[in-house]
Design an enzyme around this catalytic site. Structure first.
Site, PDB file in Angstrom:
ATOM      1  N   ASP A  63      25.141  -7.046  10.207  1.00  0.00           N
ATOM      2  CA  ASP A  63      26.172  -7.679  11.029  1.00  0.00           C
ATOM      3  C   ASP A  63      26.441  -6.721  12.190  1.00  0.00           C
ATOM      4  OD1 ASP A  63      28.507  -8.469  12.261  1.00  0.00           O
ATOM      5  OD2 ASP A  63      29.523  -9.016  10.405  1.00  0.00           O
ATOM      6  N   TYR A 154      33.175 -16.072  26.297  1.00  0.00           N
ATOM      7  CA  TYR A 154      31.735 -15.824  26.476  1.00  0.00           C
ATOM      8  C   TYR A 154      31.492 -15.183  27.839  1.00  0.00           C
ATOM      9  CZ  TYR A 154      26.710 -16.924  26.040  1.00  0.00           C
ATOM     10  OH  TYR A 154      25.332 -16.856  25.948  1.00  0.00           O
ATOM     11  N   LYS A 190      16.569 -23.615  25.096  1.00  0.00           N
ATOM     12  CA  LYS A 190      16.531 -24.548  23.950  1.00  0.00           C
ATOM     13  C   LYS A 190      16.576 -23.772  22.633  1.00  0.00           C
ATOM     14  CE  LYS A 190      13.691 -27.949  25.398  1.00  0.00           C
ATOM     15  NZ  LYS A 190      12.312 -28.428  25.494  1.00  0.00           N
ATOM     16  N   LEU A 193      21.807 -22.241  19.225  1.00  0.00           N
ATOM     17  CA  LEU A 193      23.110 -21.935  19.844  1.00  0.00           C
ATOM     18  C   LEU A 193      23.473 -22.976  20.900  1.00  0.00           C
ATOM     19  CD1 LEU A 193      24.508 -18.548  20.986  1.00  0.00           C
ATOM     20  CD2 LEU A 193      24.006 -20.199  22.762  1.00  0.00           C
TER      21      LEU A 193
HETATM   22  N1  LIG Z   1      20.454 -20.242  24.392  1.00  0.00           N
HETATM   23  C1  LIG Z   1      20.903 -20.022  25.623  1.00  0.00           C
HETATM   24  O1  LIG Z   1      20.978 -20.936  26.453  1.00  0.00           O
HETATM   25  C2  LIG Z   1      21.317 -18.650  26.044  1.00  0.00           C
HETATM   26  C3  LIG Z   1      21.487 -18.424  27.412  1.00  0.00           C
HETATM   27  C4  LIG Z   1      21.864 -17.153  27.835  1.00  0.00           C
HETATM   28  C5  LIG Z   1      22.040 -16.160  26.920  1.00  0.00           C
HETATM   29  N2  LIG Z   1      21.873 -16.414  25.593  1.00  0.00           N
HETATM   30  C6  LIG Z   1      22.087 -15.325  24.666  1.00  0.00           C
HETATM   31  O2  LIG Z   1      20.887 -15.104  23.940  1.00  0.00           O
HETATM   32  C7  LIG Z   1      21.209 -14.564  22.665  1.00  0.00           C
HETATM   33  C8  LIG Z   1      20.518 -15.370  21.583  1.00  0.00           C
HETATM   34  O3  LIG Z   1      20.997 -16.681  21.633  1.00  0.00           O
HETATM   35  P1  LIG Z   1      20.210 -17.932  21.018  1.00  0.00           P
HETATM   36  O4  LIG Z   1      20.452 -19.045  21.937  1.00  0.00           O
HETATM   37  O5  LIG Z   1      18.841 -17.545  20.654  1.00  0.00           O
HETATM   38  O6  LIG Z   1      21.119 -18.194  19.714  1.00  0.00           O
HETATM   39  P2  LIG Z   1      20.769 -18.525  18.191  1.00  0.00           P
HETATM   40  O7  LIG Z   1      22.025 -19.039  17.611  1.00  0.00           O
HETATM   41  O8  LIG Z   1      19.535 -19.334  18.079  1.00  0.00           O
HETATM   42  O9  LIG Z   1      20.457 -17.083  17.609  1.00  0.00           O
HETATM   43  C9  LIG Z   1      21.444 -16.099  17.518  1.00  0.00           C
HETATM   44  C10 LIG Z   1      21.156 -15.242  16.322  1.00  0.00           C
HETATM   45  O10 LIG Z   1      22.175 -14.233  16.250  1.00  0.00           O
HETATM   46  C11 LIG Z   1      22.535 -14.088  14.911  1.00  0.00           C
HETATM   47  N3  LIG Z   1      23.876 -13.535  14.797  1.00  0.00           N
HETATM   48  C12 LIG Z   1      25.051 -14.154  15.086  1.00  0.00           C
HETATM   49  N4  LIG Z   1      26.073 -13.343  14.786  1.00  0.00           N
HETATM   50  C13 LIG Z   1      25.528 -12.199  14.299  1.00  0.00           C
HETATM   51  C14 LIG Z   1      26.082 -10.997  13.797  1.00  0.00           C
HETATM   52  N5  LIG Z   1      27.411 -10.793  13.739  1.00  0.00           N
HETATM   53  N6  LIG Z   1      25.240 -10.031  13.392  1.00  0.00           N
HETATM   54  C15 LIG Z   1      23.897 -10.228  13.433  1.00  0.00           C
HETATM   55  N7  LIG Z   1      23.324 -11.336  13.886  1.00  0.00           N
HETATM   56  C16 LIG Z   1      24.141 -12.326  14.305  1.00  0.00           C
HETATM   57  C17 LIG Z   1      22.455 -15.481  14.325  1.00  0.00           C
HETATM   58  O11 LIG Z   1      22.370 -15.432  12.909  1.00  0.00           O
HETATM   59  C18 LIG Z   1      21.205 -16.018  14.995  1.00  0.00           C
HETATM   60  O12 LIG Z   1      20.048 -15.757  14.238  1.00  0.00           O
HETATM   61  C19 LIG Z   1      22.730 -14.586  22.561  1.00  0.00           C
HETATM   62  O13 LIG Z   1      23.234 -13.315  22.913  1.00  0.00           O
HETATM   63  C20 LIG Z   1      23.123 -15.610  23.606  1.00  0.00           C
HETATM   64  O14 LIG Z   1      24.414 -15.410  24.083  1.00  0.00           O
HETATM   65  C21 LIG Z   1      21.509 -17.640  25.124  1.00  0.00           C
END
Ligand SMILES: NC(=O)c1ccc[n+]([C@@H]2O[C@H](COP(=O)([O-])OP(=O)(O)OC[C@H]3O[C@@H](n4cnc5c(N)ncnc54)[C@H](O)[C@@H]3O)[C@@H](O)[C@H]2O)c1
Length: 253
Positions: A63, A154, A190, A193
């Site tokens: 975590d 965020y 995609k 999240l």
């Molecule tokens: N998807 C988007 O459009 C997007 C755009 C810009 C930035 N981001 C950033 O990219 C990163 C990944 O996002 P994603 O879209 O792949 O999301 P996702 O939900 O597919 O993956 C996020 C992962 O983080 C893990 N996680 C959450 N809380 C946690 C914790 N406390 N400790 C350890 N792991 C934890 C989850 O279990 C999950 O596996 C994030 O930081 C998100 O803010 C995403």
């Protein structure tokens, strides 16, 4: 020789979405990877997929909001792979909320997972990398650059990650550590999240968001992972304290 041969990478939030794509891409470039996450079933199934591809991958339950778990993650990585060269601070959550309606609980949770985790991880990685060097890649967002009324916490966390990155990069340079620290700012991608966030948006807002990307679509996770591999590699040897925007033109307008 592969771009990341003999390198060891830790990817937080590595079990899903962008993190999973990073794990696969870093391994394809030759790195050994530790998938750090709290979703261990997903981490395990990614590890099996990676092993089937001939990659070296370990999983570790961490975590990212808990300092002791970061210490355990670093100790585990050194124990199994003997070094750390690349940290991708990727774990994150998205909770919808405006400045008027966000609860303190949602605010604190978002800051802990999206911002404090990056502080903890960067601090821990510098400790491990300061003699050997390395690359720290912090996944921010376009929402660390421009505002979104529906995502105040965020926005605040991702904006903080952008400047935390620059401060850490300057410090490493000043101390003579061969550690580069950079941030990546994806547009919408995609992933689970975004699917979750889109399902909570009112009206046709999700369609409007897709249309706001001049390239005509949102990204595939692999399109962010290629940037992460670049920053991890020697091809980015002169890049530190920088912010790479990978957003299909979203912030160009
Ligand atoms: N998807 C988007 O459009 C997007 C755009 C810009 C930035 N981001 C950033 O990219 C990163 C990944 O996002 P994603 O879209 O792949 O999301 P996702 O939900 O597919 O993956 C996020 C992962 O983080 C893990 N996680 C959450 N809380 C946690 C914790 N406390 N400790 C350890 N792991 C934890 C989850 O279990 C999950 O596996 C994030 O930081 C998100 O803010 C995403």
């Amino acid at each position: 020789m592969s771009r990341l041969e003999n390198k060891v990478a830790v990817v937080t939030g590595g079990a899903s979405g962008i993190g999973a794509a990073c794990c696969i891409a870093l391994a394809e470039a030759g790195a050994k990877v530790v998938i750090a996450d709290i979703q261990m079933d997903k981490a395990k199934s990614l590890q099996s997929r990676m092993h089937a591809l001939g990659s070296q991958a370990e999983i570790f339950s961490c975590d990212v909001t808990a300092p002791a778990q970061w210490q355990a993650l670093m100790a585990y990585t050194l124990e199994v792979f003997g070094r750390l060269d690349i940290l991708v601070n990727n774990a994150g959550i998205a909770i919808v909320g405006t400045i008027e309606d966000v609860s303190l609980e949602d605010w604190n949770k978002t800051i802990a997972v999206n911002q404090t985790s990056v502080f903890l991880g960067t601090q821990q990685a510098i400790k491990v990398m300061k003699d050997s060097g390395g690359s720290i890649i912090n996944i921010s967002s376009i929402e660390g650059l421009v505002g979104n009324s529906l995502a105040v916490a965020y926005n605040a966390a991702k904006g903080a990650v952008r400047l935390l990155t620059k401060s850490a990069a300057l410090h490493c340079g000043q101390q003579g550590y061969k550690i580069r620290v950079n941030s990546v700012h994806p547009g919408f991608v995609k992933t689970p999240l975004v699917e979750q966030a889109f399902s909570e948006l009112p009206g046709d807002l999700a369609e409007q968001i897709v249309a706001a990307h001049p390239i005509g679509r949102i990204a595939e996770p692999e399109e962010i992972a290629t940037t992460v591999v670049f920053l991890a590699s020697e091809e980015a040897s002169f890049m530190t304290g920088s912010e790479l925007v990978v957003d299909g033109g979203y912030t160009a307008q």
